[in-house]
Scaffold this motif. Structure first.
Motif, PDB file in Angstrom:
ATOM      1  N   ILE A   1       0.824  -1.217   0.000  1.00 21.14           N
ATOM      2  CA  ILE A   1       0.000   0.000   0.000  1.00 21.14           C
ATOM      3  C   ILE A   1       0.860   1.270   0.000  1.00 21.14           C
ATOM      4  N   PRO A   2       1.818   1.404   0.944  1.00 19.88           N
ATOM      5  CA  PRO A   2       2.661   2.618   0.874  1.00 19.88           C
ATOM      6  C   PRO A   2       3.477   2.674  -0.408  1.00 19.88           C
ATOM      7  N   ALA A   3       3.943   1.482  -0.878  1.00 21.33           N
ATOM      8  CA  ALA A   3       4.746   1.484  -2.114  1.00 21.33           C
ATOM      9  C   ALA A   3       3.913   1.997  -3.279  1.00 21.33           C
ATOM     10  N   GLY A   4       2.658   1.535  -3.354  1.00 22.45           N
ATOM     11  CA  GLY A   4       1.753   1.973  -4.414  1.00 22.45           C
ATOM     12  C   GLY A   4       1.508   3.471  -4.343  1.00 22.45           C
ATOM     13  N   ARG A   5       1.266   3.939  -3.120  1.00 19.52           N
ATOM     14  CA  ARG A   5       1.003   5.374  -2.947  1.00 19.52           C
ATOM     15  C   ARG A   5       2.238   6.185  -3.326  1.00 19.52           C
ATOM     16  N   TYR A   6       3.410   5.651  -2.929  1.00 19.67           N
ATOM     17  CA  TYR A   6       4.648   6.360  -3.257  1.00 19.67           C
ATOM     18  C   TYR A   6       4.830   6.404  -4.769  1.00 19.67           C
ATOM     19  N   TYR A   7       4.544   5.268  -5.444  1.00 18.10           N
ATOM     20  CA  TYR A   7       4.724   5.212  -6.893  1.00 18.10           C
ATOM     21  C   TYR A   7       3.830   6.236  -7.600  1.00 18.10           C
ATOM     22  N   VAL A   8       2.573   6.313  -7.160  1.00 18.15           N
ATOM     23  CA  VAL A   8       1.646   7.266  -7.794  1.00 18.15           C
ATOM     24  C   VAL A   8       2.123   8.703  -7.560  1.00 18.15           C
ATOM     25  N   SER A   9       2.556   8.989  -6.306  1.00 22.04           N
ATOM     26  CA  SER A   9       2.975  10.378  -6.053  1.00 22.04           C
ATOM     27  C   SER A   9       4.267  10.684  -6.815  1.00 22.04           C
ATOM     28  N   TRP A  10       5.153   9.664  -6.942  1.00 16.37           N
ATOM     29  CA  TRP A  10       6.360   9.876  -7.740  1.00 16.37           C
ATOM     30  C   TRP A  10       5.988  10.115  -9.199  1.00 16.37           C
ATOM     31  N   SER A  11       5.035   9.321  -9.713  1.00 16.98           N
ATOM     32  CA  SER A  11       4.697   9.436 -11.134  1.00 16.98           C
ATOM     33  C   SER A  11       4.112  10.813 -11.447  1.00 16.98           C
ATOM     34  N   LYS A  12       3.562  11.479 -10.446  1.00 16.12           N
ATOM     35  CA  LYS A  12       2.983  12.801 -10.689  1.00 16.12           C
ATOM     36  C   LYS A  12       3.973  13.929 -10.417  1.00 16.12           C
ATOM     37  N   SER A  13       5.233  13.590 -10.107  1.00 13.80           N
ATOM     38  CA  SER A  13       6.166  14.633  -9.663  1.00 13.80           C
ATOM     39  C   SER A  13       7.105  15.122 -10.772  1.00 13.80           C
ATOM     40  N   GLY A  14       6.869  14.702 -12.018  1.00 11.83           N
ATOM     41  CA  GLY A  14       7.794  15.061 -13.101  1.00 11.83           C
ATOM     42  C   GLY A  14       7.559  16.455 -13.656  1.00 11.83           C
ATOM     43  N   SER A  15       8.204  16.721 -14.798  1.00 13.48           N
ATOM     44  CA  SER A  15       8.132  18.060 -15.384  1.00 13.48           C
ATOM     45  C   SER A  15       6.762  18.370 -15.987  1.00 13.48           C
ATOM     46  N   GLY A  16       6.038  17.328 -16.392  1.00 17.09           N
ATOM     47  CA  GLY A  16       4.685  17.538 -16.905  1.00 17.09           C
ATOM     48  C   GLY A  16       3.699  17.495 -15.757  1.00 17.09           C
ATOM     49  N   ALA A  17       2.526  16.942 -16.014  1.00 18.91           N
ATOM     50  CA  ALA A  17       1.551  16.772 -14.933  1.00 18.91           C
ATOM     51  C   ALA A  17       0.821  15.464 -15.174  1.00 18.91           C
TER      52      ALA A  17
END
Lengths: 452, 292
Positions: A17-33
């Motif tokens: 669960i935390p890994a999944g949440r971390y992955y989603v928040s990481w995936s949204k942290s790039g130069s785009g949105a």
């Protein structure tokens, strides 16, 4: 002994669960949105369509200014918007409320100006903003979810960003309020007019404008609408005929997506589900301004029947395409053309995407002609017929169904040729012929490979 | 830091005074009456020669004039400017309201507001900053007495032949945008538009290259379908893209533009593949029938 059946899954869950949440928040942290934000960078203009994510203030002017100071300078610099503001409710507030100045929404510090997001408008217009956010519970399509749906679309991520700017211009309805209440008048009366919707709700996949204007309701609007009092709220008895906003935003509610039974029309739904029964009753109540309940119920049943016919045609075409795919007869097949956008699985195990659930929405380029025929049948002819049925424009229903019939015959004929050629090549050489280098090369195709 | 404000102020004042000068010239007592084309030209060659020479350079008045003074201004002096400021005057010749050139504008936010407010709009006001809520056809293409409409039009292609003109055209267009929009917004919108259009041109060139390849092997008759697709790509889809960018219609930029071009491009590719396959198929059939 038995406890391990409890603690091992529990431990796995605690890690996942935390890994999944971390992955989603990481995936949204790039130069785009959005979910693929690491894959792309915005063009400068996109700051104006998605201000919260991309807008940065111009740094040319220094100083903090009061509202009156903004107005007096901009009167000379950009007189059009000042004149607009002067005629707005913000400049002439009712009930002795204070004026809403430029600085109220953009800030005082010229080095750190911001473009107003819905949250800023919601600071005063709480009801409308709450309703707008509440629309999310009706799922997609909805105005409130429009931006995330656009930037998470695989073709949006894949294509050069300057090519897909138009996507964000319409989908910015989720990130700012002036799509309907244009700046700097921000007029409710303007947003009530059908034309307020047509900049986005027009064209082949959503001819909402053309179907409404062709309907009996729309014809009366075109004839007399200029003379109606648009300052009246969208409530029973205030308008001669319904308009886009009258039906989809009755009583001014900002949950625009609350009632459509068939939603966007791109997938089949069960029109008789309990949720849809409630929507049906809401429509009947709305139409009861003028129409009897039985009459309205019949119209809704007609639309269900139209949708059933449409889906029979669409599924027939899908079945033909899927059978060609099973027999490796699509030409070029996936793997012989640039991969389905932004899909690493597709680069490893190429597969054609047929139908809504497989991601048909991004399969309109770099596909074989027969797949594109189906895309147009599904996205243009089908949706034209649907909007015709929903808005009461029978000529669009006829045109849409004729278009689907024509597309189906074309797909059948093309499938026959593909089968004949493919099978004959297999007999002669043991394999189907290669479709040619030109599917993987060419100025734009190569540019797109390097630029997204 | 205040340079930028000063620059804005001075430029706005400059435009305003230029426009006012023009208006003053028009507002002078002019005789009433029905006018015919020749009378307009005779008089205006003396009092505002640039209008006439511009019109003669423009597509409207070049060679055989297709639209003369009275077509846009009517025959009465007092209504001359009022008529020509309204979009209906342009659309009567430019294919009506549903033609892509008008529809790409009327579905834009400018066009929508123009349509909703047309009855309340005071069309007797000159095209001066702050006088109109949104620009219509004439506001952008003909304000300030510009009678050569091509001057402010960016050409679809941005090659050596056109890039200088395109730069000047975009520069000229910025003056109108500045009446409402900030300079960075205008610049970025134009930059993005140029890039979006160039991508359309890339797709066109990719399609053209396929036609060139096909020409080496196939006759014009065999290439009929391919050529038709290419013509539609250029004349309908790239044109729609261009109009969508120029008139700010997201729908023309997208559904009538890029994905429509994508469709034509892949069908042109498919047509070459189909011709190649049929040729090979015919060959194997001949071989097999001769060997039998």
């Amino acid at each position: 002994m038995g406890t391990r059946y409890v603690y091992i899954p529990l431990l796995i869950l605690l890690i996942l669960i935390p890994a999944g949440r971390y992955y989603v928040s990481w995936s949204k942290s790039g130069s785009g949105a959005g979910l693929y934000s690491h894959e792309w960078q915005p063009e400068a203009i996109q700051g104006y369509w998605h201000p919260k994510a991309f807008y940065t203030s111009v740094k040319s002017i220094v100083g903090e200014y009061t509202g009156e100071e903004c107005v007096s300078c901009h009167e000379a610099v950009t007189p059009g918007i000042v004149s607009d503001w002067r005629q707005s409710g913000h400049s002439q507030p009712a009930n002795n409320q204070g004026k809403v100045y430029c600085s109220s929404c953009h800030g005082n510090d010229h080095q750190n100006l911001h473009l107003p997001t819905p949250e800023i408008c919601g600071g005063c217009h709480t009801n409308q903003h709450d309703q707008f956010l509440d629309e999310r519970r009706f799922g997609f399509p909805s105005h409130a979810l429009a931006m995330e749906r656009a930037i998470d679309a695989k073709h949006f991520v894949d294509k050069p960003k300057s090519e897909v700017t138009a996507c964000l211009q319409c989908h910015s309805v989720a990130s700012k309020c002036d799509s309907c209440h244009t700046r700097h008048r921000f007029s409710a009366a303007e947003a009530r007019r059908p034309e307020a919707c047509i900049t986005c709700h027009s064209g082949p996949p959503h001819p909402d404008d053309a179907t409404y204007f062709a309907s009996a309701h729309g014809q009366r609007y075109l004839k007399d609408g200029d003379n109606w009092d648009w300052s009246k709220p969208l409530s029973k008895g205030n308008y001669e005929v319904p308009t886009c906003a009258y039906c989809h935003m009755s009583d001014g509610k900002h949950q625009v997506a609350d009632k459509p039974i068939w939603k966007f029309g791109i997938k089949q739904v069960n029109p008789l589900s309990s949720g849809n029964e409630i929507k049906r009753q809401q429509w009947i109540a709305l139409c009861s301004d003028c129409h009897e309940a039985d009459w309205s119920a019949d119209r809704l049943r007609e639309m269900d029947a139209e949708r059933k016919q449409a889906w029979a045609k669409l599924y027939e075409a899908e079945a033909i395409l899927k059978s060609l795919r099973s027999d490796s007869l699509l030409h070029p097949a996936a793997g012989e053309r640039p991969p389905y956008p932004n899909d690493w699985l597709d680069s490893l195990f190429p597969r054609e995407h047929i139908g809504f659930l497989e991601g048909q929405a991004s399969a309109f380029y770099n596909v074989s002609p027969i797949e594109r025929d189906y895309f147009e049948m599904w996205y243009f002819d089908n949706l034209g017929a649907y909007k015709g049925a929903a808005h009461g424009a029978s000529s669009f229903v006829e045109k849409g169904h004729a278009g689907m019939e024509q597309a189906l015959s074309k797909i059948k004929a093309e499938a026959k040729t593909l089968r004949m050629l493919g099978e004959s090549e297999q007999r002669k050489t043991g394999k189907r012929s290669a479709p040619g280098e030109h599917w993987l090369k060419g100025e734009y195709t190569e540019f797109n490979k390097e630029h997204n | 830091m205040l340079n930028s404000i000063e620059h804005h102020l001075i430029s706005s004042l400059l435009i305003a005074s230029c426009l006012m000068f023009n208006i003053a010239a028009y507002a002078e007592q002019s005789p009433t009456g029905d006018y015919v084309e020749a009378e307009c030209i005779t008089c205006h060659e003396k009092i505002s020669a640039k209008l006439v020479t511009d019109w003669k350079t423009d597509v409207h008045g070049r060679n055989k004039p297709v639209a003369g003074c009275t077509d846009c201004h009517g025959t009465q002096h007092e209504n001359a400017a009022i008529l020509s400021r309204q979009d209906e005057t342009c659309t009567q010749c430019h294919g009506g309201t549903q033609a892509s050139v008008a529809h790409s504008y009327s579905t834009s936010k400018h066009g929508v507001i123009n349509r909703i407010e047309r009855k309340q709009t005071d069309w007797s006001k000159p095209f001066r900053p702050g006088n109109y809520r949104v620009p219509g056809c004439a506001y952008c293409h003909a304000s300030g007495g510009q009678h050569n409409m091509g001057e402010r039009m960016n050409q679809i292609e941005d090659d050596n032949e056109h890039s200088e003109h395109n730069g000047q055209a975009r520069q000229a267009m910025r003056w109108m945008c500045q009446h409402c929009h900030g300079p960075r917004f205008i610049r970025e919108l134009q930059n993005n538009g140029q890039k979006m259009l160039e991508i359309g041109n890339m797709k066109r060139r990719e399609a053209e290259a396929i036609l060139q390849t096909a020409k080496k092997t196939y006759t014009p008759e065999q290439m009929t379908k391919m050529t038709k697709l290419f013509t539609a790509l250029v004349e309908e889809n790239v044109k729609s893209l261009y109009l969508g960018i120029a008139h700010q219609s997201p729908d023309y930029q997208w559904w009538h533009g890029h994905p429509a071009i994508d469709g034509k491009l892949l069908r042109i590719k498919g047509e070459l593949t189909r011709l190649n396959r049929l040729k090979a198929h015919k060959k194997t059939k001949e071989v097999s029938s001769s060997s039998e």
